[in-house]
Design a protein around this motif. Structure first.
Motif, mmCIF file in Angstrom:
data_model
loop_
_atom_site.group_PDB
_atom_site.id
_atom_site.type_symbol
_atom_site.label_atom_id
_atom_site.label_comp_id
_atom_site.label_asym_id
_atom_site.label_seq_id
_atom_site.Cartn_x
_atom_site.Cartn_y
_atom_site.Cartn_z
ATOM 1 N N ASP B 52 0.843 -1.208 0.000
ATOM 2 C CA ASP B 52 0.000 0.000 0.000
ATOM 3 C C ASP B 52 0.873 1.252 0.000
ATOM 4 O OD1 ASP B 52 -2.475 -1.220 -0.097
ATOM 5 O OD2 ASP B 52 -2.683 -1.341 2.077
ATOM 6 N N GLN B 115 -8.764 -5.995 6.652
ATOM 7 C CA GLN B 115 -8.258 -4.845 5.904
ATOM 8 C C GLN B 115 -7.051 -5.228 5.054
ATOM 9 O OE1 GLN B 115 -7.491 -1.918 8.841
ATOM 10 N NE2 GLN B 115 -9.572 -1.120 8.825
ATOM 11 N N GLU B 118 -7.455 -6.547 1.334
ATOM 12 C CA GLU B 118 -7.881 -5.691 0.232
ATOM 13 C C GLU B 118 -6.935 -4.505 0.112
ATOM 14 O OE1 GLU B 118 -11.502 -3.615 0.804
ATOM 15 O OE2 GLU B 118 -11.961 -3.514 -1.327
ATOM 16 N N ARG B 119 -6.530 -4.202 -1.107
ATOM 17 C CA ARG B 119 -5.623 -3.078 -1.314
ATOM 18 C C ARG B 119 -6.356 -1.759 -1.092
ATOM 19 N NH1 ARG B 119 -1.527 -5.314 -1.374
ATOM 20 N NH2 ARG B 119 -0.463 -6.489 -2.982
ATOM 21 N N GLU B 120 -5.609 -0.815 -0.481
ATOM 22 C CA GLU B 120 -6.158 0.528 -0.286
ATOM 23 C C GLU B 120 -6.586 1.135 -1.626
ATOM 24 O OE1 GLU B 120 -6.772 2.629 2.202
ATOM 25 O OE2 GLU B 120 -6.153 1.307 3.840
ATOM 26 N N ASP B 122 -7.766 -0.193 -4.259
ATOM 27 C CA ASP B 122 -9.043 -0.702 -4.776
ATOM 28 C C ASP B 122 -10.216 -0.070 -4.042
ATOM 29 O OD1 ASP B 122 -7.953 -2.502 -6.727
ATOM 30 O OD2 ASP B 122 -7.257 -3.716 -5.051
ATOM 31 N N ARG B 123 -10.003 0.165 -2.746
ATOM 32 C CA ARG B 123 -11.079 0.823 -1.980
ATOM 33 C C ARG B 123 -11.265 2.261 -2.445
ATOM 34 N NH1 ARG B 123 -11.115 -0.095 4.143
ATOM 35 N NH2 ARG B 123 -8.857 0.198 4.229
ATOM 36 N N ALA B 126 -13.036 2.206 -5.764
ATOM 37 C CA ALA B 126 -14.448 1.839 -5.667
ATOM 38 C C ALA B 126 -15.349 3.045 -5.372
ATOM 39 C CB ALA B 126 -14.634 0.775 -4.589
ATOM 40 N N VAL B 127 -14.793 4.081 -4.742
ATOM 41 C CA VAL B 127 -15.646 5.226 -4.380
ATOM 42 C C VAL B 127 -15.472 6.406 -5.339
ATOM 43 C CG1 VAL B 127 -15.870 4.588 -1.955
ATOM 44 C CG2 VAL B 127 -13.958 6.032 -2.663
ATOM 45 N N LYS B 174 -8.054 10.121 -1.793
ATOM 46 C CA LYS B 174 -8.867 9.235 -0.965
ATOM 47 C C LYS B 174 -8.037 8.148 -0.284
ATOM 48 C CE LYS B 174 -12.712 9.647 -4.205
ATOM 49 N NZ LYS B 174 -13.688 10.486 -3.492
ATOM 50 N N ASN B 178 -10.584 6.263 3.943
ATOM 51 C CA ASN B 178 -11.932 5.734 4.131
ATOM 52 C C ASN B 178 -11.919 4.426 4.906
ATOM 53 O OD1 ASN B 178 -10.851 4.221 1.988
ATOM 54 N ND2 ASN B 178 -11.818 5.577 0.517
#
Lengths: 212, 178
Positions: B52, B115, B118-120, B122-123, B126-127, B174, B178
């Motif tokens: 990350d 946590q 999942e890669r930061e 990708d999160r 997603a938003v 971002k 989040n």
């Protein structure tokens, strides 16, 4: 997303590059000076006897100090916006304005009789000084903080504080044209207090505004 | 990293800022390796994935590459960005952990493991706004070129480039928030 995918994506986004740093800084300095000038001329304006004052060394020396502060702090700020530039080295030139002022204080103490020290030191504009230097400087401070967002300060609070010094140097240059207290004793006491307000405001705001 | 590698890194970045896309990809690849080593040496506690840090640093390098002075070596600039992002992550993670601990001791550990899977990035992806997300996903996840993405989404190439750049800037903002 795996890192090699990210790298390919970043390479595909190769073309658009923002404005160069030196262009942003030049435009910001111009805008900041225009803001400061507008606030100055719409509020207090220059003193009435400025033509006579311009022949006295104490009056002129105020501009040497305030412009030295502006120039050295501006150079330091530009360094602090670049990752990998040593902050201590970037800020080293900042000693210039205080050093000049200290020398002037020493000379003033030699030049005037002891009975005059107190009246020259306290002057008659202390409150106006501490009100208008921050007021003229707050717009320029916002401009320099905003320009900092285009950079990459690894010490955002420090860079914000130095933005306050730049704005303070600029603002004090205008204010000095208004103030009739020309003694270095007054300048060395109340100008730094007024500039400190901008420095603290810049340090606090820098933490939020200059994040990246 | 020896002197020759350092000079090569600087040469690649200089070519990249002059518009050489292949040199830029090569530079980012070398940078990723250096930052990976740097992050792995410094991350001793769990809860932070060094990858990350690598990805967040690459994004920052990309968006801040105009701050590099072409007459300066690239390595100190690169490591200063990596250090800044690592410290920033420690700070943010520390704060997040404190909040979790205060509210409920029991959920802290399992949530940390979830946590990590999942890669930061990708999160953050997603938003994104749907338009930007479609463009960024097409180029990054599906591996399409700018031209292919334009055809597929019925956009002009210029619009794709703009959306890609804005999408990447939004992801960087971002990241880890989040």
């Amino acid at each position: 997303m795996e890192t090699d995918r990210l790298i390919r994506t970043l390479a595909a986004d190769g073309a658009p590059r923002g404005m160069s740093m030196s262009r942003v800084w030049s435009l910001t300095a111009l805008a900041a000076a225009a803001i400061a000038a507008a606030v100055f001329f719409m509020s207090i304006g220059p003193r009435g006897d400025i033509a006579d004052a311009a022949h006295t060394i104490r009056f002129l020396f105020k501009f040497v100090v305030t412009l030295a502060l502006f120039a050295t702090a501006f150079a330091a700020l530009r360094g602090l916006a670049i990752p990998g530039v040593n902050p201590a080295r970037a800020m080293a030139p900042l000693v210039l304005a205080p050093a000049l002022l200290l020398i002037a204080v020493g000379l003033e103490l030699l030049a005037i009789p002891p009975s005059q020290i107190e009246s020259r030191w306290i002057g008659s504009n202390a409150l106006i000084c501490m009100t208008f230097i921050p007021m003229i400087g707050i717009g320029p401070l916002a401009a320099f903080l905003f320009a900092l967002r285009n950079g990459a300060p690894t010490r955002p609070s420090l860079a914000g504080a130095v933005s306050g010094l730049v704005a303070g140097g600029l603002s004090a240059t205008f204010y000095a044209a208004h103030c009739t207290d020309d003694s270095p004793l007054f300048v060395a006491t109340f100008y730094p207090l007024a500039v400190a307000i901008l420095v603290v405001a810049g340090a606090v705001a820098g933490r939020f505004v200059a994040r990246w | 990293m020896d002197g020759r590698e350092e000079a090569e890194l600087t040469r690649l970045l200089r070519a990249a800022v002059e518009g050489d896309e292949a040199a830029y990809a090569k530079f980012l690849d070398k940078a990723a390796g250096l930052v990976r080593g740097f992050a792995r040496r410094r991350i001793t506690q769990g809860g932070i994935d060094p990858e990350d840090i690598v990805q967040e640093t690459l994004l920052a390098i990309h968006l801040k590459r105009h701050t590099w002075r072409t007459d300066a070596p690239a390595a100190p600039w690169l490591y200063a960005i990596a250090r800044f992002k690592l410290i920033d992550t420690f700070r943010k993670t520390g704060r997040r952990m404190e909040v979790t601990m205060d509210e409920d001791f029991d959920v802290a550990a399992p949530e940390g493991e979830e946590q990590a899977s999942e890669r930061e990035i990708d999160r953050a992806l997603a938003v994104l706004a749907p338009g930007q997300r479609a463009v960024v996903s097409s180029v990054s996840v599906d591996g399409h070129s700018i031209g292919e993405t334009a055809t597929k989404l019925g956009m002009t190439e210029v619009a794709v480039r703009v959306a890609l750049h804005r999408g990447l800037s939004a992801i960087a903002r971002k990241f880890g928030r989040n």
